[in-house]
Design a protein around this motif. Structure first.
Motif, PDB file in Angstrom:
ATOM      1  N   PHE A  11      -0.672  -8.929   8.622  1.00 10.98           N
ATOM      2  CA  PHE A  11       0.076  -7.668   8.666  1.00 10.98           C
ATOM      3  C   PHE A  11       0.940  -7.519   7.426  1.00 10.98           C
ATOM      4  N   GLU A  12       1.595  -8.585   7.036  1.00  9.05           N
ATOM      5  CA  GLU A  12       2.516  -8.525   5.889  1.00  9.05           C
ATOM      6  C   GLU A  12       1.781  -8.089   4.619  1.00  9.05           C
ATOM      7  N   PHE A  15       0.636  -4.453   4.967  1.00 13.87           N
ATOM      8  CA  PHE A  15       1.789  -3.551   4.822  1.00 13.87           C
ATOM      9  C   PHE A  15       2.173  -3.411   3.347  1.00 13.87           C
ATOM     10  N   LYS A  24       6.231   6.993   0.428  1.00 16.13           N
ATOM     11  CA  LYS A  24       7.474   6.532   1.075  1.00 16.13           C
ATOM     12  C   LYS A  24       7.403   6.574   2.601  1.00 16.13           C
ATOM     13  N   PRO A  26       5.676   4.172   4.978  1.00 19.58           N
ATOM     14  CA  PRO A  26       4.884   3.003   5.386  1.00 19.58           C
ATOM     15  C   PRO A  26       4.647   2.924   6.889  1.00 19.58           C
ATOM     16  N   PHE A  27       5.401   3.707   7.673  1.00 16.88           N
ATOM     17  CA  PHE A  27       5.177   3.656   9.130  1.00 16.88           C
ATOM     18  C   PHE A  27       3.760   4.115   9.493  1.00 16.88           C
ATOM     19  N   ALA A  30       1.519   1.205   8.932  1.00 14.27           N
ATOM     20  CA  ALA A  30       1.950   0.214   9.933  1.00 14.27           C
ATOM     21  C   ALA A  30       1.414   0.572  11.312  1.00 14.27           C
ATOM     22  N   ALA A  31       1.474   1.856  11.659  1.00 18.31           N
ATOM     23  CA  ALA A  31       0.962   2.290  12.960  1.00 18.31           C
ATOM     24  C   ALA A  31      -0.542   2.028  13.049  1.00 18.31           C
ATOM     25  N   TRP A  33      -2.322  -0.178  11.741  1.00 16.73           N
ATOM     26  CA  TRP A  33      -2.664  -1.599  11.877  1.00 16.73           C
ATOM     27  C   TRP A  33      -3.333  -1.840  13.242  1.00 16.73           C
ATOM     28  N   SER A  34      -2.903  -1.089  14.243  1.00 20.63           N
ATOM     29  CA  SER A  34      -3.487  -1.242  15.593  1.00 20.63           C
ATOM     30  C   SER A  34      -4.919  -0.730  15.678  1.00 20.63           C
ATOM     31  N   PHE A  51      -3.778  10.774  12.296  1.00 19.47           N
ATOM     32  CA  PHE A  51      -2.372  10.416  12.520  1.00 19.47           C
ATOM     33  C   PHE A  51      -1.454  11.514  11.969  1.00 19.47           C
ATOM     34  N   ASP A  54      -1.508  14.632  14.051  1.00 20.62           N
ATOM     35  CA  ASP A  54      -0.828  14.494  15.343  1.00 20.62           C
ATOM     36  C   ASP A  54       0.701  14.527  15.239  1.00 20.62           C
TER      37      ASP A  54
END
Lengths: 169, 169
Positions: A11-12, A15, A24, A26-27, A30-31, A33-34, A51, A54
């Motif tokens: 993950f690191e 990310f 700017k 990154p969420f 990150a989201a 990733w699932s 994403f 939505d």
């Protein structure tokens, strides 16, 4: 790095690599990733597009406001993200004539004041002349037209950033 | 800076000041720029809370994954955000005994593997002993309990960051 290498990142690392594919924000990476394993580069693109689609309108406006103006203060002050710096350099925005710089500043201000977010265009798909022309024309559009166009440009910028990372790193 | 000073900031200044009140997620403050004028500090808190609540579950998970682990690699490597650095320092996480550091690393890993996001707690409201105790206990919770708790901690951290900016800058 092919798609299986993407799927095998910690993950690191994921990310750090993909955090700024939407400026700017990154969420988003990150989201998603699932969502692994991704089947292909296109699968990543589609996941990001969905994403973004939505998000609420307010969330989308927030995203748009995270982009730096083209040839704006971040470029002049050296505070562009690495990705934006490369994109704006490639479009020729670091070597504007003074009249071009002052024209784009004036139009950027007019655009922000009218729409409440910066003018966004995929700089890698345009050069400075085309960018200036588009900026000038877009200032005359209605809000909803610009809002939808800007979100589509965010996706184009993002796709090229993801593609560059997956195909070249 | 009182609330009227907040309302009078240019977007650029507002974005620079409030961009990281939710960790690495400046789109939230950027979105809420449209909510001005804020009537009070509490009005800002409520606006941020509602914005977070309105995100999809996937969006919320993305936010959680933007937080650095407590006493984790970002602390050790000097890559914490300024805000996180201050918070983790105040909680005593820069001066852990080696057994404490190794215990928290082990629990952080266990937590991430179970829940898919880092353990989040408002460090300013806790000290290192309480953080270690909570982390250990939370590892035993069910996903939904931790997910909801983590989002509430994000809000607490955010409120204190906003409060510090509005009351002291």
């Amino acid at each position: 790095m092919d798609i299986s290498a993407v799927n095998n990142l910690s993950f690191e690392d994921y990310f750090n690599v993909f955090g700024n594919v939407v400026e700017k924000s990154p969420f988003i990476a990150a989201a998603l990733w699932s969502r692994r394993p991704f089947n292909s580069l296109n699968d990543m693109h589609v996941a990001i597009d969905h994403f973004i689609d939505d998000l609420t309108e307010s969330g989308k406006v927030g995203l748009l406001r995270c982009y730096s103006e083209l040839a704006g203060r971040d470029l002049q002050g050296g505070t562009l993200s690495r990705e934006s710096q490369e994109e704006q350099a490639q479009a020729g925005l670091y070597t504007l004539q003074s009249w071009e710089a002052s024209h784009i500043t004036q139009l950027n201000t007019k655009y922000w004041e009218k729409f409440g977010f910066p003018f966004i265009i995929c700089a890698r798909m345009n050069d400075k002349d085309r960018i200036l022309q588009q900026l000038s024309e877009c200032c005359r559009n209605e809000y909803v037209v610009e809002f939808l166009r800007a979100i589509e440009e965010v996706k184009k910028i993002c796709h090229l950033r993801v593609q560059a990372l997956v195909l070249t790193d």
